[in-house]
Design an enzyme around this catalytic site. Structure first.
Site, PDB file in Angstrom:
ATOM      1  N   ASN A  20      46.264  69.190  74.041  1.00  0.00           N
ATOM      2  CA  ASN A  20      44.850  69.512  74.206  1.00  0.00           C
ATOM      3  C   ASN A  20      44.132  68.465  74.906  1.00  0.00           C
ATOM      4  O   ASN A  20      44.680  67.430  75.161  1.00  0.00           O
ATOM      5  CB  ASN A  20      43.992  69.959  72.925  1.00  0.00           C
ATOM      6  CG  ASN A  20      43.918  68.978  72.029  1.00  0.00           C
ATOM      7  OD1 ASN A  20      43.392  67.851  72.176  1.00  0.00           O
ATOM      8  ND2 ASN A  20      44.655  69.334  70.848  1.00  0.00           N
ATOM      9  N   LYS A  76      66.178  69.353  78.379  1.00  0.00           N
ATOM     10  CA  LYS A  76      65.162  69.977  79.307  1.00  0.00           C
ATOM     11  C   LYS A  76      65.374  71.330  79.680  1.00  0.00           C
ATOM     12  O   LYS A  76      66.682  71.487  79.822  1.00  0.00           O
ATOM     13  CB  LYS A  76      64.986  69.210  80.461  1.00  0.00           C
ATOM     14  CG  LYS A  76      63.873  69.424  81.553  1.00  0.00           C
ATOM     15  CD  LYS A  76      63.824  68.697  82.621  1.00  0.00           C
ATOM     16  CE  LYS A  76      63.078  69.423  83.860  1.00  0.00           C
ATOM     17  NZ  LYS A  76      63.309  69.100  84.799  1.00  0.00           N
TER      18      LYS A  76
END
Ligand code: CTP
Length: 404
Positions: free
Chosen positions: A213, A292
């Site tokens: 955030n 990934k």
């Protein structure tokens, strides 16, 4: 509830010496006066070559102590009288010469004689050429004075009047005022540990991606500084931020909500006060890949699970420390904040109404309302996060004294 400025009514002696930065002392004096302090000024003879005594007399409204002959003996002020009932003395800017004289116990002019008679904290803000600042005799003098309890505001690095770039520039006025304020605060948290959490957490999706955030950690770091100012041993548990660790604070760096919970759990027991200012991620990916994820398919679904509510867990513990939570709200702000306070069994909550101007994550200011268990509210106007932090710590101390 009225919040009086910490500097209101404080009696401060401002010593000004002969540095090109002497003009900045005018701004320092104005800032102190604006915040309600009673400022008296003492200047060395050399200082008056840079700024006139009249400037300080006009702005402070009281006679200035300096070497010049005064015709008006009625309003003359003595070097002892000027030190009566002081809360603090600040010398800004301070030359290498004045620092040397004070360290050697020389009192050969009004300012140095006044310094001899001080019985209050002394704060010195040096300003000089960078080579002078590195001079070994000056370093020794600073060390001698520091060992005697004199405090220094380290100069800034930047372009100096002599045309070079280096360390020696008078610290910014804000920093001087901040150090001065911190010296005036009572150390009522000394011997106590305060645990503060700050910043966001990151919940990994794969080796390079995460959920997080916009929290920058500014509020939490400011709270750590404010607790330190009150004499506490501070532990700051920080998620990833760009901020420099505050001086004298024990730092613990974490990444995920789970790491943060482990760190909080480990240190909460030894703490008298826990302030959860961190914006802990409420959800984390159920699974995360150590590699990934490649974009092979047209869409990707992420399944999220709730993270542990660190504060709620703390509130459930028997004999838990004094607990302060934060509530970031957009709708029915007060109602929701009070609900959070009750649900999580907190002692105090700091409500951040995200719709109020000057409030929010990355800003240097904040607009908050502090609410306690009896639903007493302190609604603060928009102000720098450092000031919000001081008031939050103050409110917590006041409540702790009543209840803990
Ligand atoms: N908090 C926590 N652990 C979490 C989430 C939040 O300890 N997993 C703490 C925060 O640090 C803050 C307080 O709980 O002090 C309130 O957090 P906030 O996210 O505003 O409220 P929530 O209770 O998570 O509720 P909601 O997100 O629904 O508003």
């Amino acid at each position: 509830m009225e919040q009086r400025d910490l500097l209101f009514g404080k009696r401060i002696l401002l010593g000004v010496t002969g540095s090109i930065a002497a003009y900045k002392a005018v701004e320092i004096m104005r800032r102190l006066k604006d915040r309600g302090a009673e400022v008296r000024v003492a200047m060395t003879r050399n200082a008056t070559s840079f700024v006139s005594r009249l400037t300080f007399e006009t702005l402070s409204g009281v006679p200035v102590l300096c070497e010049e002959f005064r015709r008006d003996e009625q309003t003359a002020i003595g070097h002892i009288e000027i030190t009566d009932n002081l809360d603090l003395a600040l010398i800004a800017p301070a030359t290498a010469n004045i620092i040397g004289k004070i360290a050697a116990g020389i009192a050969d002019d009004s300012l140095t004689t006044a310094v001899m008679a001080l019985d209050c904290p002394l704060l010195i803000a040096p300003a000089m050429n960078d080579r002078m600042y590195r001079n070994r005799v000056l370093r020794k003098n600073i060390k001698t004075l520091a060992e005697m309890g004199v405090k220094f505001v380290e100069p800034d690095c930047g372009s100096l009047a002599c045309g070079v770039i280096g360390e020696g520039r008078l610290a910014e006025t804000d920093r001087i005022i901040q150090d001065l304020s911190s010296l005036l605060l009572s150390k009522d948290l000394s011997g106590r540990t305060v645990l503060v959490t700050a910043g966001p957490t990151r919940e990994p999706i794969d080796a390079v991606r995460f959920i997080s955030n916009a929290s920058t950690g500014k509020m939490g770091y400011a709270l750590a500084v404010a607790a330190k100012e009150r004499g506490a041993d501070v532990i700051l548990i920080s998620g990833p931020t760009q901020l420099a660790p505050p001086q004298g604070v024990k730092m613990i760096f974490v990444v995920t909500a789970q790491d943060m919970q482990a760190a909080v759990k480990e240190h909460a027991r030894q703490s008298s006060l826990v302030i959860m200012a961190a914006a802990v991620s409420d959800f984390a990916p159920l699974q995360s890949s150590g590699r990934k994820i490649k974009k092979e398919s047209a869409s990707l679904s992420l399944q999220l699970e709730r993270t542990v509510d660190i504060l709620r867990e703390l509130g459930r513990e028997k004999d838990h420390p004094f607990l302060v939570g934060f509530a970031a709200e957009t709708d029915d702000a007060e109602e929701n904040a009070v609900k959070k306070l009750r649900d999580k069994n907190l002692d105090m909550i700091v409500m951040n109404d995200l719709l109020r101007q000057g409030s929010g994550f990355a800003a240097d200011t904040n607009a908050v309302t502090i609410i306690d268990r009896s639903e007493k509210k302190i609604e603060l106007p928009t102000m720098p996060k450092s000031d919000v932090a001081r008031i939050v710590i103050n409110a917590a101390i006041a409540l702790m004294q009543q209840t803990h």
